[in-house]
Design a protein around this motif. Structure first.
Motif, PDB file in Angstrom:
ATOM      1  N   GLU A 164       8.138 -13.638 119.303  1.00  0.00           N
ATOM      2  CA  GLU A 164       7.679 -12.250 118.980  1.00  0.00           C
ATOM      3  C   GLU A 164       6.741 -11.564 118.167  1.00  0.00           C
ATOM      4  O   GLU A 164       6.462 -10.503 118.075  1.00  0.00           O
ATOM      5  CB  GLU A 164       9.128 -11.609 118.559  1.00  0.00           C
ATOM      6  CG  GLU A 164       9.516 -12.266 117.264  1.00  0.00           C
ATOM      7  CD  GLU A 164      11.067 -11.840 116.668  1.00  0.00           C
ATOM      8  OE1 GLU A 164      11.505 -10.959 117.265  1.00  0.00           O
ATOM      9  OE2 GLU A 164      11.431 -12.414 115.920  1.00  0.00           O
ATOM     10  N   ASP A 165       6.406 -12.585 117.336  1.00  0.00           N
ATOM     11  CA  ASP A 165       5.169 -12.107 116.516  1.00  0.00           C
ATOM     12  C   ASP A 165       3.742 -12.510 116.783  1.00  0.00           C
ATOM     13  O   ASP A 165       2.903 -12.130 116.178  1.00  0.00           O
ATOM     14  CB  ASP A 165       5.308 -13.150 115.223  1.00  0.00           C
ATOM     15  CG  ASP A 165       5.172 -14.622 115.668  1.00  0.00           C
ATOM     16  OD1 ASP A 165       5.294 -15.050 116.715  1.00  0.00           O
ATOM     17  OD2 ASP A 165       4.431 -15.391 114.642  1.00  0.00           O
ATOM     18  N   ARG A 166       3.677 -12.485 118.329  1.00  0.00           N
ATOM     19  CA  ARG A 166       2.344 -12.712 119.037  1.00  0.00           C
ATOM     20  C   ARG A 166       2.219 -11.968 120.205  1.00  0.00           C
ATOM     21  O   ARG A 166       3.317 -11.660 120.870  1.00  0.00           O
ATOM     22  CB  ARG A 166       2.048 -14.082 119.255  1.00  0.00           C
ATOM     23  CG  ARG A 166       2.206 -15.045 117.914  1.00  0.00           C
ATOM     24  CD  ARG A 166       1.447 -16.278 118.039  1.00  0.00           C
ATOM     25  NE  ARG A 166       0.263 -16.099 118.308  1.00  0.00           N
ATOM     26  CZ  ARG A 166      -0.978 -15.957 117.639  1.00  0.00           C
ATOM     27  NH1 ARG A 166      -0.825 -15.674 116.642  1.00  0.00           N
ATOM     28  NH2 ARG A 166      -2.239 -16.053 118.150  1.00  0.00           N
ATOM     29  N   ALA A 167       1.039 -11.723 120.815  1.00  0.00           N
ATOM     30  CA  ALA A 167       1.014 -11.193 122.053  1.00  0.00           C
ATOM     31  C   ALA A 167       0.187 -11.892 122.792  1.00  0.00           C
ATOM     32  O   ALA A 167      -0.760 -12.668 122.468  1.00  0.00           O
ATOM     33  CB  ALA A 167       0.113  -9.689 121.811  1.00  0.00           C
ATOM     34  N   PHE A 168       0.329 -12.067 124.172  1.00  0.00           N
ATOM     35  CA  PHE A 168      -0.397 -12.936 124.944  1.00  0.00           C
ATOM     36  C   PHE A 168      -0.909 -12.258 126.342  1.00  0.00           C
ATOM     37  O   PHE A 168      -0.288 -11.282 126.659  1.00  0.00           O
ATOM     38  CB  PHE A 168       0.773 -13.925 125.684  1.00  0.00           C
ATOM     39  CG  PHE A 168       1.197 -14.754 124.414  1.00  0.00           C
ATOM     40  CD1 PHE A 168       0.568 -15.840 124.155  1.00  0.00           C
ATOM     41  CD2 PHE A 168       2.588 -14.162 123.819  1.00  0.00           C
ATOM     42  CE1 PHE A 168       1.374 -16.657 122.916  1.00  0.00           C
ATOM     43  CE2 PHE A 168       3.124 -15.027 122.779  1.00  0.00           C
ATOM     44  CZ  PHE A 168       2.282 -16.351 122.389  1.00  0.00           C
ATOM     45  N   LYS A 169      -1.762 -13.014 126.896  1.00  0.00           N
ATOM     46  CA  LYS A 169      -2.422 -12.705 128.189  1.00  0.00           C
ATOM     47  C   LYS A 169      -1.201 -13.292 129.392  1.00  0.00           C
ATOM     48  O   LYS A 169      -0.660 -13.962 128.939  1.00  0.00           O
ATOM     49  CB  LYS A 169      -3.858 -12.969 128.349  1.00  0.00           C
ATOM     50  CG  LYS A 169      -4.935 -12.353 127.540  1.00  0.00           C
ATOM     51  CD  LYS A 169      -6.153 -13.113 127.840  1.00  0.00           C
ATOM     52  CE  LYS A 169      -7.222 -12.324 126.843  1.00  0.00           C
ATOM     53  NZ  LYS A 169      -8.518 -12.732 127.400  1.00  0.00           N
ATOM     54  N   ALA A 170      -1.231 -12.598 130.395  1.00  0.00           N
ATOM     55  CA  ALA A 170      -0.448 -12.806 131.469  1.00  0.00           C
ATOM     56  C   ALA A 170      -0.538 -14.495 131.857  1.00  0.00           C
ATOM     57  O   ALA A 170       0.213 -15.392 131.924  1.00  0.00           O
ATOM     58  CB  ALA A 170      -0.522 -12.109 132.813  1.00  0.00           C
ATOM     59  N   SER A 171      -1.826 -14.682 131.912  1.00  0.00           N
ATOM     60  CA  SER A 171      -2.284 -16.228 132.182  1.00  0.00           C
ATOM     61  C   SER A 171      -1.915 -17.204 131.153  1.00  0.00           C
ATOM     62  O   SER A 171      -1.421 -18.097 131.558  1.00  0.00           O
ATOM     63  CB  SER A 171      -3.797 -16.235 132.386  1.00  0.00           C
ATOM     64  OG  SER A 171      -4.609 -15.921 131.291  1.00  0.00           O
ATOM     65  N   GLU A 172      -1.999 -16.762 129.777  1.00  0.00           N
ATOM     66  CA  GLU A 172      -1.264 -17.604 128.922  1.00  0.00           C
ATOM     67  C   GLU A 172       0.067 -17.881 128.845  1.00  0.00           C
ATOM     68  O   GLU A 172       0.600 -18.902 128.596  1.00  0.00           O
ATOM     69  CB  GLU A 172      -1.783 -17.188 127.293  1.00  0.00           C
ATOM     70  CG  GLU A 172      -3.095 -16.763 126.929  1.00  0.00           C
ATOM     71  CD  GLU A 172      -3.244 -16.133 125.743  1.00  0.00           C
ATOM     72  OE1 GLU A 172      -3.937 -16.850 124.837  1.00  0.00           O
ATOM     73  OE2 GLU A 172      -3.167 -14.900 125.650  1.00  0.00           O
ATOM     74  N   ILE A 173       0.548 -16.648 129.097  1.00  0.00           N
ATOM     75  CA  ILE A 173       2.337 -16.815 129.268  1.00  0.00           C
ATOM     76  C   ILE A 173       2.787 -17.723 130.630  1.00  0.00           C
ATOM     77  O   ILE A 173       3.522 -18.736 130.378  1.00  0.00           O
ATOM     78  CB  ILE A 173       2.981 -15.521 129.686  1.00  0.00           C
ATOM     79  CG1 ILE A 173       2.695 -14.591 128.405  1.00  0.00           C
ATOM     80  CG2 ILE A 173       4.352 -15.645 129.967  1.00  0.00           C
ATOM     81  CD1 ILE A 173       3.179 -12.961 128.902  1.00  0.00           C
ATOM     82  N   ALA A 174       1.874 -17.668 131.660  1.00  0.00           N
ATOM     83  CA  ALA A 174       2.141 -18.662 132.657  1.00  0.00           C
ATOM     84  C   ALA A 174       1.921 -20.002 132.377  1.00  0.00           C
ATOM     85  O   ALA A 174       2.620 -21.059 132.700  1.00  0.00           O
ATOM     86  CB  ALA A 174       1.138 -18.104 133.708  1.00  0.00           C
ATOM     87  N   SER A 211       3.467 -14.319 139.414  1.00  0.00           N
ATOM     88  CA  SER A 211       4.966 -14.158 139.277  1.00  0.00           C
ATOM     89  C   SER A 211       5.272 -13.540 137.881  1.00  0.00           C
ATOM     90  O   SER A 211       5.950 -12.646 137.734  1.00  0.00           O
ATOM     91  CB  SER A 211       5.726 -15.442 139.383  1.00  0.00           C
ATOM     92  OG  SER A 211       5.736 -15.975 140.724  1.00  0.00           O
ATOM     93  N   VAL A 212       4.174 -14.122 137.010  1.00  0.00           N
ATOM     94  CA  VAL A 212       4.636 -13.487 135.645  1.00  0.00           C
ATOM     95  C   VAL A 212       4.078 -12.101 135.571  1.00  0.00           C
ATOM     96  O   VAL A 212       4.641 -11.318 134.777  1.00  0.00           O
ATOM     97  CB  VAL A 212       3.687 -14.486 134.568  1.00  0.00           C
ATOM     98  CG1 VAL A 212       3.356 -13.766 133.143  1.00  0.00           C
ATOM     99  CG2 VAL A 212       4.333 -15.763 134.242  1.00  0.00           C
ATOM    100  N   SER A 213       2.948 -11.889 136.268  1.00  0.00           N
ATOM    101  CA  SER A 213       2.225 -10.378 136.258  1.00  0.00           C
ATOM    102  C   SER A 213       3.477  -9.552 136.618  1.00  0.00           C
ATOM    103  O   SER A 213       3.765  -8.330 136.112  1.00  0.00           O
ATOM    104  CB  SER A 213       1.004 -10.595 137.151  1.00  0.00           C
ATOM    105  OG  SER A 213       0.045 -11.235 136.443  1.00  0.00           O
ATOM    106  N   THR A 214       4.007 -10.059 137.875  1.00  0.00           N
ATOM    107  CA  THR A 214       5.177  -9.176 138.366  1.00  0.00           C
ATOM    108  C   THR A 214       6.282  -8.884 137.409  1.00  0.00           C
ATOM    109  O   THR A 214       6.727  -7.688 137.347  1.00  0.00           O
ATOM    110  CB  THR A 214       5.549  -9.889 139.805  1.00  0.00           C
ATOM    111  OG1 THR A 214       4.488 -10.065 140.631  1.00  0.00           O
ATOM    112  CG2 THR A 214       6.699  -9.058 140.278  1.00  0.00           C
TER     113      THR A 214
END
Length: 126
Positions: free
Chosen positions: A33-43, A52-55
């Motif tokens: 919760e203390d960070r923000a991520f790009k969709a590709s990083e989350i994936a 699927s992450v982007s959706t």
């Protein structure tokens, strides 16, 4: 998302398929919760398909459970809204089962002595 061998061994098949990609993404962002991520990083970090992450992120944004700026995504800071979300509750329960519940006293033991300058007076007393 991978699981440890112990969880694999003790879980029934139905228990391991119940958490959707959307819930996994929400759980990942909640755990970070203390960070923000790009969709590709989350994936990559959650071992999920980037499409699927982007959706999932789009769905979560429509429900106001995540915030989006530029190419970055973060969990909402609206704790009441999160608490009312079934996905958040299920993801939290899964992580608590796998990793154990968080101990707030342990967090406080490692917290800085001074609050972050961005916190307002009301937030400092929590």
């Amino acid at each position: 998302m991978s699981i440890d061998r112990e969880t694999f061994e003790r879980s029934e098949a139905g228990e391991l398929t119940d958490v959707s990609t959307t819930e996994q993404v929400l759980g990942f962002l909640a755990a970070n919760e203390d960070r923000a991520f790009k969709a590709s990083e989350i994936a990559a970090r959650a071992e999920l398909d980037v499409g699927s992450v982007s959706t999932a992120l789009t769905r979560l944004k429509r429900r106001n459970l995540v915030e989006h700026k530029g190419t970055y995504w973060a969990i909402t800071s609206d704790e009441d809204r999160l608490a009312r979300s079934d996905g958040y509750e299920r993801a939290t329960a899964l992580f608590n089962e796998q990793l154990g519940p968080e101990d707030r006293t342990e967090w406080r033991a490692h917290a800085p002595d001074e609050p972050h300058p961005s916190l307002e007076e009301a937030d400092r007393d929590r």
